[in-house]
Design a protein around this motif. Structure first.
Motif, PDB file in Angstrom:
ATOM      1  N   PRO A  41       0.805  -1.227   0.000  1.00  0.00           N
ATOM      2  CA  PRO A  41       0.000   0.000   0.000  1.00  0.00           C
ATOM      3  C   PRO A  41       0.837   1.276   0.000  1.00  0.00           C
ATOM      4  O   PRO A  41       0.455   2.270  -0.618  1.00  0.00           O
ATOM      5  N   ALA A 154      -7.216  -6.639  11.145  1.00  0.00           N
ATOM      6  CA  ALA A 154      -6.928  -7.146   9.796  1.00  0.00           C
ATOM      7  C   ALA A 154      -5.959  -8.313   9.883  1.00  0.00           C
ATOM      8  O   ALA A 154      -4.920  -8.345   9.222  1.00  0.00           O
ATOM      9  N   GLY A 157      -4.626  -9.963   6.791  1.00  0.00           N
ATOM     10  CA  GLY A 157      -3.924  -9.131   5.831  1.00  0.00           C
ATOM     11  C   GLY A 157      -2.424  -9.334   5.890  1.00  0.00           C
ATOM     12  O   GLY A 157      -1.919 -10.222   6.585  1.00  0.00           O
ATOM     13  N   ALA A 294      -3.741  -5.285  -6.158  1.00  0.00           N
ATOM     14  CA  ALA A 294      -3.466  -5.098  -4.733  1.00  0.00           C
ATOM     15  C   ALA A 294      -4.380  -4.033  -4.135  1.00  0.00           C
ATOM     16  O   ALA A 294      -4.872  -4.182  -3.010  1.00  0.00           O
ATOM     17  N   MET A 295      -4.637  -2.969  -4.871  1.00  0.00           N
ATOM     18  CA  MET A 295      -5.493  -1.893  -4.382  1.00  0.00           C
ATOM     19  C   MET A 295      -6.938  -2.353  -4.221  1.00  0.00           C
ATOM     20  O   MET A 295      -7.651  -1.870  -3.331  1.00  0.00           O
ATOM     21  N   GLY A 297      -7.948  -5.126  -3.118  1.00  0.00           N
ATOM     22  CA  GLY A 297      -8.075  -5.843  -1.848  1.00  0.00           C
ATOM     23  C   GLY A 297      -8.792  -7.180  -2.001  1.00  0.00           C
ATOM     24  O   GLY A 297      -9.103  -7.630  -3.101  1.00  0.00           O
ATOM     25  N   GLY A 298      -9.039  -7.820  -0.872  1.00  0.00           N
ATOM     26  CA  GLY A 298      -9.753  -9.083  -0.860  1.00  0.00           C
ATOM     27  C   GLY A 298      -8.906 -10.301  -1.135  1.00  0.00           C
ATOM     28  O   GLY A 298      -9.416 -11.422  -1.146  1.00  0.00           O
ATOM     29  N   LYS A 302      -0.008 -11.830  -0.790  1.00  0.00           N
ATOM     30  CA  LYS A 302       0.607 -10.661  -1.393  1.00  0.00           C
ATOM     31  C   LYS A 302       0.578 -10.723  -2.921  1.00  0.00           C
ATOM     32  O   LYS A 302       0.516 -11.804  -3.521  1.00  0.00           O
TER      33      LYS A 302
END
Length: 311
Positions: A41, A154, A157, A294-295, A297-298, A302
């Motif tokens: 991010p 998270a 994540g 990547a932006m 999400g979900g 990686k």
């Protein structure tokens, strides 16, 4: 060399694939032939100009801080590495310019460690930033101890997954805040998952009646304020997402390069304590698509950009 770069602040559309000058190898740097670089991010936040008040940008900027690859030339003052060594690094410098989304990067020796012998280049590239963040928060900001209860936001994540595994290794019980899609992943890592939404505080309190000993906040905002109310007496709070944590009596941490910490992470991987999950890979020329993925999400893992060597 081939590289990804951006000549002005913007989104993924600002990224361009093309030729850039080969890096110069200073006395305390290491020229690394890049095999993989992870998307984080902070990459798109820097690229959008959100960190312009703290980091100068010298355009065109090659993005990327995470890397794995092979040493092709150590600097004159670098006895730590030799030609052919397989390394990984969190290659953050004081200025945005020479990143890791390229065929080569000249990395300061303080940012590198030997990559884990039991990981490939893709997984090794996915480890440094998230692994160092979790490791430094738990050891330095929270000083987590055996037998304590930690709440990780998270938890499925990037940073959260690392924190859960490291905390469990330290002997802590871990409660993981997750979305519904992250329940299985958090449980697999060793956390007791609690789904966000109405009743989150009540459900955490049901698991830790007197509050939790420590909280790692990775979200900021409402999650941070909720966390302060979930602490046990003398509980500790740390955030990597929101400086408001200081006003709540906690600590804010921005990860820093540290070769010793990175080597400790590699050792944990080789011991089987830490696992690294890569969700998707993209070739270097498709870095913009990698960033978009990547932006969005979900993903349970990686996003990594790979550099294939034609020769």
């Amino acid at each position: 060399m081939k590289a990804i770069s951006y000549s002005h602040y913007g989104g993924p559309e600002a990224l361009e694939f093309g030729e850039r000058p080969d890096p110069k190898v200073g006395p305390d740097k290491v020229l690394v032939e890049v095999r993989a670089a992870a998307v984080n991010p902070v990459d798109w936040k820097c690229q959008a100009g959100y960190l312009d008040t703290v980091l100068d940008a010298v355009f065109p900027v090659v993005p990327g801080w995470d890397v794995s690859g092979v040493v092709v030339q150590p600097g004159a003052s670098v006895p730590e590495f030799g030609v052919g060594d397989e390394v990984m690094g969190y290659v953050r410098e004081d200025v945005l310019c020479h990143g890791t989304f390229a065929e080569y990067v000249a990395a300061p020796v303080r940012t590198l460690a030997c990559k884990p012998r039991n990981l490939g280049f893709e997984e090794s590239a996915a480890l440094p930033l998230v692994g160092l963040t979790a490791y430094q928060v738990l050891h330095r900001a929270l000083r987590l101890r055996d037998g304590e209860t930690l709440l990780v936001h998270a938890a499925a994540g990037g940073v959260g997954a690392m924190a859960v595994q490291i905390a469990r290794h330290l002997g802590a019980r871990v409660i993981g805040g997750v979305r519904e899609t992250g329940v299985d992943r958090a449980r697999e890592l060793g956390a007791e998952p609690v789904v966000y939404g109405d009743g989150f505080t009540r459900r955490v309190r049901a698991l830790a009646r007197h509050g939790v000993d420590a909280v790692l906040d990775t979200l900021g905002g409402h999650a941070l304020k909720t966390s302060a109310n979930l602490l046990a007496p003398e509980g500790r709070l740390a955030s990597i997402a929101d400086g408001e944590v200081v006003g709540l009596g906690g600590r804010y941490l921005f990860v820093r390069p540290d070769a010793d910490d990175l080597a400790a992470l590699a050792d944990l991987v080789e011991q089987g304590v830490l696992t690294v999950k890569v969700a998707r890979t993209y070739p270097l020329e498709e870095a913009a698509e990698a960033q978009r993925a990547a932006m969005a999400g979900g993903l349970q893992g990686k996003v990594v950009v790979t550099v294939d060597r034609a020769d």
